[in-house]
Design an enzyme around this catalytic site. Structure first.
Site, PDB file in Angstrom:
ATOM      1  N   TRP A   1      -7.089 -61.644  53.527  1.00  0.00           N
ATOM      2  CA  TRP A   1      -6.480 -61.590  52.194  1.00  0.00           C
ATOM      3  C   TRP A   1      -6.148 -62.976  51.647  1.00  0.00           C
ATOM      4  O   TRP A   1      -5.324 -63.121  50.765  1.00  0.00           O
ATOM      5  CB  TRP A   1      -5.257 -60.664  52.210  1.00  0.00           C
ATOM      6  CG  TRP A   1      -5.657 -59.210  52.183  1.00  0.00           C
ATOM      7  CD1 TRP A   1      -6.894 -58.716  51.857  1.00  0.00           C
ATOM      8  CD2 TRP A   1      -4.844 -58.067  52.467  1.00  0.00           C
ATOM      9  NE1 TRP A   1      -6.892 -57.349  51.931  1.00  0.00           N
ATOM     10  CE2 TRP A   1      -5.660 -56.919  52.306  1.00  0.00           C
ATOM     11  CE3 TRP A   1      -3.504 -57.898  52.841  1.00  0.00           C
ATOM     12  CZ2 TRP A   1      -5.172 -55.620  52.506  1.00  0.00           C
ATOM     13  CZ3 TRP A   1      -3.030 -56.603  53.042  1.00  0.00           C
ATOM     14  CH2 TRP A   1      -3.856 -55.479  52.871  1.00  0.00           C
TER      15      TRP A   1
ATOM     16  N   HIS B   1       1.051 -42.557  48.868  1.00  0.00           N
ATOM     17  CA  HIS B   1       0.458 -43.048  47.617  1.00  0.00           C
ATOM     18  C   HIS B   1       0.795 -42.148  46.439  1.00  0.00           C
ATOM     19  O   HIS B   1       0.479 -42.469  45.301  1.00  0.00           O
ATOM     20  CB  HIS B   1      -1.057 -43.182  47.783  1.00  0.00           C
ATOM     21  CG  HIS B   1      -1.407 -44.043  48.961  1.00  0.00           C
ATOM     22  ND1 HIS B   1      -1.496 -43.537  50.236  1.00  0.00           N
ATOM     23  CD2 HIS B   1      -1.635 -45.373  49.074  1.00  0.00           C
ATOM     24  CE1 HIS B   1      -1.767 -44.512  51.088  1.00  0.00           C
ATOM     25  NE2 HIS B   1      -1.852 -45.640  50.403  1.00  0.00           N
TER      26      HIS B   1
ATOM     27  N   GLY C   1       7.391 -49.803  57.824  1.00  0.00           N
ATOM     28  CA  GLY C   1       8.032 -51.106  57.675  1.00  0.00           C
ATOM     29  C   GLY C   1       8.818 -51.285  56.402  1.00  0.00           C
ATOM     30  O   GLY C   1      10.013 -51.497  56.431  1.00  0.00           O
TER      31      GLY C   1
END
Ligand code: GLN
Ligand code: ZN
Length: 754
Positions: free
Chosen positions: A560, A693, A431
């Protein structure tokens, strides 16, 4: 007043001073002594706040430069081999963050909170040794500041339960190695003062304990409580009920037991046992992990109803205040009605103090009286406020008739293949594309009103144009618009939904120096207008290829955020699901053929106790399905999850019934994918083929190997090829060659398969 207790306090500072000092030290702008100085001031300030408010038991050793589990590993000299030769702050921060020669220690979530701790790496052969200097020094520091603190330490069961063995095997096998260190520590602390109060945190006690772990508790605490007569031990638990452990603890010589009555309703069942044992009960009643004003009258009534002598009750926070923002006092922009319902760390101290006084029938002073009055008014208004209660939303909720998509997967996927016509091993991304400095700046300026809407939109469109051109150039199959308008996948939606509030300074430590500022859900949720339609259709207008729409799922938005406490989470989740469903429908009506509904935090919401999991799963799956329920047969629904361990939850994931799921397997080869094959998972899967990452560009051949490994597990018809998460944290010059290699790798594999 030695009648109340704060389990721990936020250390990041009311203006995130610690964050700034840490980052400045890490970037070598300042030295370690400056960092120490900041830490000293912060500790002093938070001790004073507690003292001034009238807190009896104030903690030392709740401070940390990075994390308390790491502190304890260091205190036990449990240092992984790769950091050998280092010492002091260099060692400490290398363990936390890695250095040029050694990767950082693993970090993972602390129980079901959003705080991440450093996972100690232990082994049977290592020698451990106590170095209590940090603990001792912080105690002395508090005393120099006129406070006789309790000392906080993570308990042996929790320490081992949350660590990992590098030599494989069960961490609890190390119990006899670790326990002597605790005994030594208690001995050392006993020399510090006539009397010491030691808070031993054992949140692990709220998990489902097997008989082996349960059997460790009694001998351990018998021993620890007998080390030194002048060290009073309080074992505190939090986040859930701890009934099994408490039944054991009451038969040990510990002085007090702490229970969380906010998140562990079942804890009331053991109060009589504690009463009979004559021990103190540390009664966690002020919510340490949510931001709503306590209902003081109700809390006092609750305490009054506990079947225990008042003299043995110490009123407490439910857990450390680390998990809530520091203070409301810098919230200048927050709507005054909303603000009147909230309570952050400092405000919770006042609540704790007032509850204690009312409970013990001690007269309130003028300031306390005023806070108490405000508390009553706020709680009363919240019950009926039209800001919260929206009858349209409530009616819509009552009248839901369609909870899921009309067609079964097998039929949907057939139609989708005919219409979408994508190749085997279809390539896509998750995305987001890199969030450049320029992007962040323009979003900020636009928010502040410093650039016009036209200028802002032109910039975003320019970014989208570039993303599309790039994706077409390298030959990706399903494109995305890149998410340049979003600064956070939850905040972006929260800001556009009714019922969500935002703070200016509501920072909560996530790990190390990283803080998050979660939105809070105060009222019934609805979607006044479409949230992503314009950007997505704009992107689609620029290409013949399919652009995938990007939404955040209801469960992730819920997990969240700080969630209202006057309604079950499952109801709030359902409201969000309906709002997302509206967006799904708008997108498909506008011609968007693939829509991804991210559930990055689906797994985070899992309850700590197995007995509560089925309930969570049932509404979480229900609401994901509800969110995508309008999707036509030919609209392909994707979801994305930021993890790789699906062994326990694979059936639940399958039940979510997404057409395609992308997951984070890149770091584990094909090992973790096997569960999908094993259970005969039907839907399509996009296992991440490289790790986003890391800044490293994966060579084409490496990606090919990874794809081949995937093909050993699942057939090519079922596989999508993508990176393992969104690319927003990466730089363009990392992303471009990486994706190029990914697409090239797929092309060559397709050739080879032919
Ligand atoms: N679509 C989001 C992105 O790419 C997903 C992020 C996530 O999974 N954390 O950024
Ligand atoms: Zn992800």
């Amino acid at each position: 007043m030695q009648k109340n207790w704060v389990i721990g306090f936020a250390r990041i500072g009311e203006q995130r001073e610690l964050k700034k000092a840490l980052e400045s030290f890490w970037s070598e702008k300042t030295g370690f002594s400056e960092l120490e100085q900041t830490a000293k001031e912060l500790k002093k300030r938070h001790w004073n706040y507690q003292k001034e408010t009238g807190i009896g038991y104030i903690s030392s050793n709740d401070f940390s430069y990075y994390d308390n589990m790491l502190d304890l590993a260091v205190a036990f000299e449990a240092v992984p081999k790769r950091f050998e030769g280092l010492s002091g702050e260099e060692l400490y921060f290398s363990m936390a963050r890695g250095n040029k020669d050694a990767v950082a220690m693993e970090m993972t979530k602390w129980f079901n909170t959003n705080y991440h701790y450093i996972v100690p790496e232990l082994s049977l052969n290592d020698k451990y040794k106590l170095n209590a200097s940090k603990i001792v020094n912080e105690y002395k520091e508090a005393k120099e500041n006129g406070i006789k603190p309790k000392i906080n330490i993570i308990g042996p069961v929790t320490f081992l339960g949350m660590s990992k063995r590098v030599d494989r095997g069960d961490t609890f096998e190390l119990f006899t190695k670790i326990l002597p260190l605790y005994k030594e520590l208690i001995k050392e602390l006993s020399n510090l003062d006539d009397e010491i109060t030691l808070q031993i945190d054992e949140p692990y006690f709220v998990k489902d304990l097997d008989s082996k772990v349960l059997s460790l508790i009694k001998p351990a605490y018998d021993e620890l409580a007998n080390v030194a007569k002048n060290v009073k031990i309080a074992v505190v638990t939090y986040f859930e009920s701890a009934n099994d452990a408490v039944q054991v603890l009451v038969n040990t010589p510990v002085w007090a037991i702490g229970l969380d009555f906010v998140y562990g309703k079942e804890n009331v069942d053991t109060v009589e046992l504690i009463a009979k044992s004559g021990k103190k009960l540390i009664a966690g009643i002020v919510d340490g992990r949510n931001i709503w004003k306590n209902n003081i009258d109700k809390s006092v009534e609750f305490l009054n109803n506990l079947k225990i002598d008042k003299g043995n009750v110490i009123v407490s926070t439910s857990c450390s205040l680390l998990h809530v923002p520091y203070t409301l006092k810098y919230e200048e922009k927050l709507d005054s009605e909303l603000k009147s319902w909230l309570s952050f760390g400092l405000e919770k101290l006042d609540e704790l103090n007032i509850i204690t006084k009312l409970y013990h029938q001690i007269e309130l002073n003028e300031k306390e009286k005023a806070i108490y009055e405000e508390n009553k008014t706020a709680n009363k208004n919240r019950l009926t406020s039209s800001t919260i209660h929206d009858t349209d939303v409530q009616n819509r909720l009552k009248n839901i008739t369609k909870y899921e998509r009309a067609d079964i997967f097998e039929e949907r996927i057939k139609t989708q293949h005919e219409i979408l016509n994508y190749p085997v091993l279809a390539t896509t991304t998750i995305g987001s594309f890199p969030q450049t400095q320029e992007l962040r700046q323009i979003r900020r300026d636009y928010k502040k009103g410093e650039v016009s809407k036209e200028e802002y939109e032109a910039k975003i469109k320019e970014y989208i144009d570039e993303c599309i051109v790039f994706q077409e150039e390298i030959g990706l199959d399903v494109l995305v618009h890149g998410e340049p308008e979003r600064n956070d996948m939850v905040e972006y939606f929260g800001e556009q939904l009714k019922g969500f509030g935002f703070t200016q300074n509501g920072w909560v430590q996530s790990y190390g120096s990283r803080c998050v500022k979660p939105p809070f859900i105060y009222g019934d949720v609805s979607r006044p207008k479409s949230m992503t339609l314009d950007w997505t259709t704009y992107a689609q207008s620029k290409t013949q290829k399919i652009v995938k729409g990007m939404l955040t799922g209801p469960v992730t938005i819920l997990n969240w955020s700080f969630v209202r406490d006057d309604m079950p989470r499952s109801e709030v989740s359902k409201q969000i699901a309906l709002a997302i469903a509206d967006e799904v429908n708008d997108l498909q009506k506008a011609g968007i053929k693939i829509i991804q509904v991210d559930e990055a935090a689906f797994k985070e919401g899992y309850p700590l106790k197995a007995s509560k999991i089925p309930e969570y799963e049932s509404w979480a799956v229900r609401d994901f399905k509800l969110a995508v329920s309008p999707a036509y047969k030919e609209t392909q629904i994707h979801t994305h999850m930021c993890y790789s361990e699906f062994n326990d939850i694979i059936k639940t994931i399958e039940a979510m019934d997404a057409d395609v799921i992308s997951i984070e397997t890149a770091r584990s080869g094909n090992e973790l994918l096997k569960i999908f094959a094993k259970v005969g998972y039907k839907q399509e899967v996009g296992p991440g083929v490289y790790d986003i990452h890391s800044p490293r560009v994966p060579p084409k051949d490496e990606i090919k190997e990874q794809i081949k490994a995937l093909l050993e597990v699942l057939p090519k018809e079922q596989l999508w090829i993508n990176p393992d998460c969104g690319l927003k944290t990466r730089k363009w010059d990392e992303v471009k060659p990486s994706l190029k290699n990914m697409v090239e790798a797929v092309k060559e594999i397709r050739e080879e398969l032919r």
